[in-house]
Design a protein around this motif. Structure first.
Motif, short mmCIF file in Angstrom:
data_model
loop_
_atom_site.label_atom_id
_atom_site.label_comp_id
_atom_site.label_asym_id
_atom_site.label_seq_id
_atom_site.Cartn_x
_atom_site.Cartn_y
_atom_site.Cartn_z
N GLU A 226 104.70 21.28 -94.97
CA GLU A 226 104.58 21.06 -96.41
C GLU A 226 104.88 19.62 -96.80
N ASP A 227 104.79 18.70 -95.82
CA ASP A 227 105.14 17.31 -96.08
C ASP A 227 103.91 16.41 -95.94
N THR A 228 104.01 15.23 -96.51
CA THR A 228 102.88 14.29 -96.55
C THR A 228 102.39 13.83 -95.18
N PRO A 229 103.25 13.51 -94.20
CA PRO A 229 102.76 12.96 -92.93
C PRO A 229 101.71 13.82 -92.24
N ARG A 230 101.74 15.12 -92.44
CA ARG A 230 100.73 15.97 -91.78
C ARG A 230 99.30 15.56 -92.16
N GLU A 231 99.13 15.09 -93.39
CA GLU A 231 97.80 14.64 -93.81
C GLU A 231 97.39 13.38 -93.06
N MET A 232 98.35 12.51 -92.78
CA MET A 232 98.07 11.31 -92.00
C MET A 232 97.61 11.69 -90.61
N TYR A 233 98.28 12.65 -89.97
CA TYR A 233 97.91 13.05 -88.62
C TYR A 233 96.49 13.62 -88.59
N ARG A 234 96.14 14.37 -89.61
CA ARG A 234 94.78 14.92 -89.66
C ARG A 234 93.75 13.80 -89.78
N ARG A 235 94.05 12.79 -90.61
CA ARG A 235 93.12 11.66 -90.76
C ARG A 235 93.00 10.87 -89.46
N GLN A 236 94.05 10.89 -88.66
CA GLN A 236 94.04 10.13 -87.42
C GLN A 236 93.43 10.91 -86.26
N ASN A 237 92.89 12.09 -86.54
CA ASN A 237 92.15 12.92 -85.57
C ASN A 237 93.04 13.80 -84.69
N TYR A 238 94.31 13.98 -85.07
CA TYR A 238 95.12 14.99 -84.38
C TYR A 238 94.54 16.37 -84.67
N ASN A 239 94.68 17.27 -83.71
CA ASN A 239 94.29 18.66 -83.90
C ASN A 239 95.53 19.50 -84.20
N CYS A 240 95.46 20.34 -85.23
CA CYS A 240 96.54 21.26 -85.53
C CYS A 240 96.37 22.50 -84.64
N LEU A 241 97.36 22.76 -83.79
CA LEU A 241 97.25 23.82 -82.80
C LEU A 241 97.99 25.10 -83.18
N GLY A 242 98.82 25.03 -84.21
CA GLY A 242 99.55 26.24 -84.58
C GLY A 242 100.66 25.93 -85.56
N PHE A 243 101.36 26.99 -85.95
CA PHE A 243 102.45 26.85 -86.91
C PHE A 243 103.61 27.76 -86.49
N GLN A 244 104.77 27.48 -87.03
CA GLN A 244 105.95 28.30 -86.76
C GLN A 244 106.86 28.29 -87.98
N TYR A 245 107.17 29.49 -88.46
CA TYR A 245 108.05 29.62 -89.62
C TYR A 245 109.51 29.50 -89.19
#
Length: 250
Positions: A226-245
């Motif tokens: 829920e934080d801003t840096p995740r959007e940066m990683y997506r723009r930089q072509n990182y792949n989101c592989l999963g989540f954990q609560y």
């Protein structure tokens, strides 16, 4: 891309108890670090199972003068409405982390003031500068917590499996990250840029250093879902592989 999961992410602490429902991790030297003292469930618990585990962890922590409660839930599984409601009623802060991975050649081209930024591995010469930078960032969570982490940083400096990286902006220490090395992956951890130096391309240059030096390994990291840096990683072509609560409270 190789099969990557949250199991590839380093977690500091030792398993002190395990049953068919959960794993209990504890670190006697880092008692104030939530991510080193927690219970991780093997499946989404019922309310009764959660309350039983919480009672056990509360008693264990109070005997050691620890006052927080921290729980991880199975990766890529949503928390049910009933359990989520129960956690809220009990005063827990509930959130989730996302796991990202990238092959270095996929990293986006860096645009920034590269001539003003120097990236280097920490040596004896600038170890204390690195330590002071970590203390500045970690003292937000309390001076005692920052003091406990100092020994971790000293141990990491001597470890063959950890590299500490500093960024200088116009010769001023501006940011840092740690790299956790395995045979196939490089985990970026402790990634921070001092507030007064943000939006100068320092974060991107730190990552570019990683991509240039470790071209043959998969780079992984965990970001707040829920934080801003995740959007940066997506723009930089990182792949989101999963989540954990996760759920925690003081």
């Amino acid at each position: 891309m190789d099969q990557i999961s949250f199991k590839n992410i380093q977690k500091i602490g030792e398993t002190v108890y395990e049953n068919e429902r959960y794993i209990h991790v504890h670190d006697s030297k880092l008692t104030l670090r939530y991510d080193s003292n927690y219970i991780e469930f093997k499946h989404i618990p019922t309310l009764a199972e959660f309350d039983q585990a919480a009672a056990y962890l509360r008693e264990y922590h109070l005997m050691r003068n620890q006052h927080h409660m921290k729980f991880y839930f199975p990766e890529n599984e949503e928390i049910s409405g009933e359990l989520a409601h129960h956690l809220k009623e009990q005063g827990y802060e509930v959130g989730f982390m996302e796991l990202y991975a990238i092959h270095p050649q996929q990293f986006t081209k860096v645009n920034g003031q590269a001539s003003m930024i120097e990236i280097k591995e920490v040596t004896e010469e600038d170890l204390e500068i690195y330590m002071e930078l970590q203390y500045e960032q970690e003292a937000v969570n309390g001076a005692d917590f920052a003091k406990q982490k100092r020994q971790v940083h000293q141990d990491n400096f001597l470890s063959e499996n950890v590299k500490q990286i500093l960024a200088y902006y116009q010769k001023e220490p501006a940011g840092s990250l740690d790299l956790i090395l395995t045979d196939t992956t490089i985990e970026i951890d402790g990634f921070n840029v001092r507030e007064q130096f943000q939006k100068q391309g320092i974060g991107s240059m730190l990552q570019k250093y990683v991509m240039d030096v470790y071209k043959d390994k998969t780079v992984i990291l965990v970001a707040d879902g829920e934080d801003t840096p995740r959007e940066m990683y997506r723009r930089q072509n990182y792949n989101c592989l999963g989540f954990q609560y996760e759920a925690q409270k003081c």
